[in-house]
Design a protein around this motif. Structure first.
Motif, PDB file in Angstrom:
ATOM      1  N   ASN A 110       3.678   1.643   0.797  1.00 20.02           N
ATOM      2  CA  ASN A 110       4.516   1.732   0.280  1.00 20.02           C
ATOM      3  C   ASN A 110       4.447   0.258  -0.550  1.00 20.02           C
ATOM      4  N   THR A 111       3.567  -0.675  -0.044  1.00 22.98           N
ATOM      5  CA  THR A 111       2.973  -2.142  -1.000  1.00 22.98           C
ATOM      6  C   THR A 111       0.817  -1.770  -0.956  1.00 22.98           C
ATOM      7  N   ASP A 116       1.419   1.649  -6.348  1.00 21.21           N
ATOM      8  CA  ASP A 116       1.856   0.785  -7.793  1.00 21.21           C
ATOM      9  C   ASP A 116       1.817   0.497  -9.320  1.00 21.21           C
ATOM     10  N   PRO A 427       6.157   3.522  -4.402  1.00 18.02           N
ATOM     11  CA  PRO A 427       6.078   1.896  -4.181  1.00 18.02           C
ATOM     12  C   PRO A 427       7.285   1.100  -3.769  1.00 18.02           C
ATOM     13  N   SER A 429       8.478  -1.573  -4.828  1.00 19.17           N
ATOM     14  CA  SER A 429       8.424  -2.452  -6.374  1.00 19.17           C
ATOM     15  C   SER A 429      10.034  -1.789  -6.559  1.00 19.17           C
TER      16      SER A 429
END
Length: 444
Positions: A110-111, A116, A427, A429
């Motif tokens: 997810n990074t 993203d 993501p 974020s």
């Protein structure tokens, strides 16, 4: 004049707030509608057909970058089409970016910076189209433009449902300038259902061309839900010759086709062949629907033998978003479920005849073989248009195929093993959203 100024202020403030909080930030609101010089595009100039066309172009430009990427940015911007193609059997990764290798190996975190960017760009396109719809209403209405923008919103929801895991939130900045409304996580089914409601709006308001765009989009979302007969019934009036393209241009690097950039120019995405032991033979079949060249040089990583796609041979090449060919393929899938071999054969042979391919005889196939043939034909017709990941997930989710039979599996050609992912994660974020829960699941 007052209403134009008000709308422009609302549009810039609301979209800027939404995108800065949720994603990775924008340096100015001008970039959202590509209004970068007040001497060229002013509030006064928006009170006209030309002004509406400018707003439409900005919304479609955002969507084009989300899908195809662009040549802008350091080394170009990656789009959903090539990144999702890495997770499937369409492309090998022949570059060195670890984020793209994660997609190629089906081990996406997810990074992941590329995911993203795609996530942010697709939300930006959706928010921009929603804002354009609001402005159209304020300016007195334009049914065809509203229909087109409703479909862009519908395709955004559909693509999130096909590409990302369950649990994507959809936040909104009210056009009256109020506080940001943080979205709650939607399941995959809810994303498809929301898309269908948007496509219904598009079908109700547009002329034949834009109504057809909405019908193909709605059928695609219904297919994702497994509602095959209902999907096919939407398409009887859609001509096989119908095409709606995502347009690209050589006018600026932002408008260039990022698929061309990432393949032909950057040599980072190489057309695959029997990827993961079970992938389709996109090269060996020598099929005109998946043209390629190469095999003599290495990719950007100086390790992988590079095979270049030729479907997009120039930076201004358009990408098909929806077509009558896809409509016929959806109708064929509903007929496969009925084991209607003659009707399936007729559809496929009619399509194949359009490009000079030899006819096929499906009469001796079992229902399973018929479905495998159909999905192979879909893969070749819709190669590198953002459909393949949704199709492979549907094979697992709707037709109960084993993941190892559908997705690249086993030993990875650069070392290690393919992972279990069938979706992109939400993501990290998005954690700015207090409703954020991450992926509700990573199911197909």
């Amino acid at each position: 004049m007052k209403i134009i100024n008000k709308i422009m202020k609302i549009h810039c403030r609301s979209l800027y707030t939404l995108l800065v909080i949720l994603f990775f930030g924008l340096t100015s609101c001008d970039s959202i509608v590509e209004v970068t010089d007040p001497d060229i595009v002013t509030p006064e100039s928006l009170d006209s057909e030309a002004g509406i066309a400018t707003l439409r172009a900005g919304s479609l430009g955002d969507f084009a970058i989300a899908m195809s990427g662009s040549s802008a940015g350091h080394g170009g911007t990656t789009g959903l089409i090539v990144m999702s193609g890495l997770m499937t059997d369409e492309y090998y990764y022949s570059g060195t970016f670890p984020t793209r290798r994660e997609a190629d190996t089906r081990l996406v975190q997810n990074t992941n910076g590329d995911v993203d960017v795609i996530y942010g760009n697709l939300h930006r396109a959706r928010a921009s189209a929603e804002a354009t719809i609001s402005m159209i209403s304020e300016l007195g209405g334009d049914p065809n433009l509203e229909s087109e923008m409703q479909s862009i919103v519908g395709f955004s929801y559909t693509l999130f449902a096909e590409t990302f895991c369950s649990g994507v939130p959809f936040s909104r900045a009210p056009t009256d300038g109020g506080e940001l409304e943080f979205g709650v996580p939607l399941t995959t089914q809810e994303m498809f259902e929301t898309a269908i409601s948007r496509f219904d709006n598009a079908i109700a308001t547009g002329n034949e061309r834009y109504s057809n765009l909405g019908k193909v989009g709605k059928a695609r979302a219904l297919l994702g839900l497994g509602n095959l007969t209902e999907a096919a019934n939407e398409l009887s009036s859609v001509s096989t010759d119908f095409v709606y393209n995502i347009e690209h241009s050589i006018n600026s690097r932002r408008q260039e086709n990022g698929i061309y950039t990432m393949t032909t120019v950057r040599r980072q995405f190489s057309i695959a062949d029997e990827k993961g032991g079970n992938g389709l033979l996109f090269r060996s079949e020598m099929d005109p629907r998946t043209p390629w060249d190469g095999g003599d040089d290495l990719g950007q990583d100086d390790v992988t033998i590079y095979y270049n796609q030729l479907k997009y041979p120039s930076p201004g090449e358009p990408v098909v978003l929806a077509s009558g060919i896809e409509a016929r393929l959806i109708e064929a899938e509903a007929l496969v479920a009925e084991n209607a071999k003659e009707a399936v054969e007729e559809i496929h042979n009619n399509l194949r005849a359009r490009i000079g391919l030899t006819p096929v005889d499906l009469s001796e196939m079992s229902e399973t073989q018929l479905r495998e043939f159909h999905f192979k034909e879909r893969a070749f017709w819709l190669f590198s248009t953002g459909h393949r990941l949704g199709d492979m997930r549907r094979l697992v989710r709707i037709y109960n195929r084993e993941v190892s039979e559908v997705f690249p599996s086993g030993a990875y050609f650069k070392g290690g093993e393919y992972g279990p992912n069938m979706t992109f994660p939400i993501p990290q974020s998005e954690a700015n959203n207090p409703n954020y829960q991450g992926c509700l699941d990573r199911n197909p």
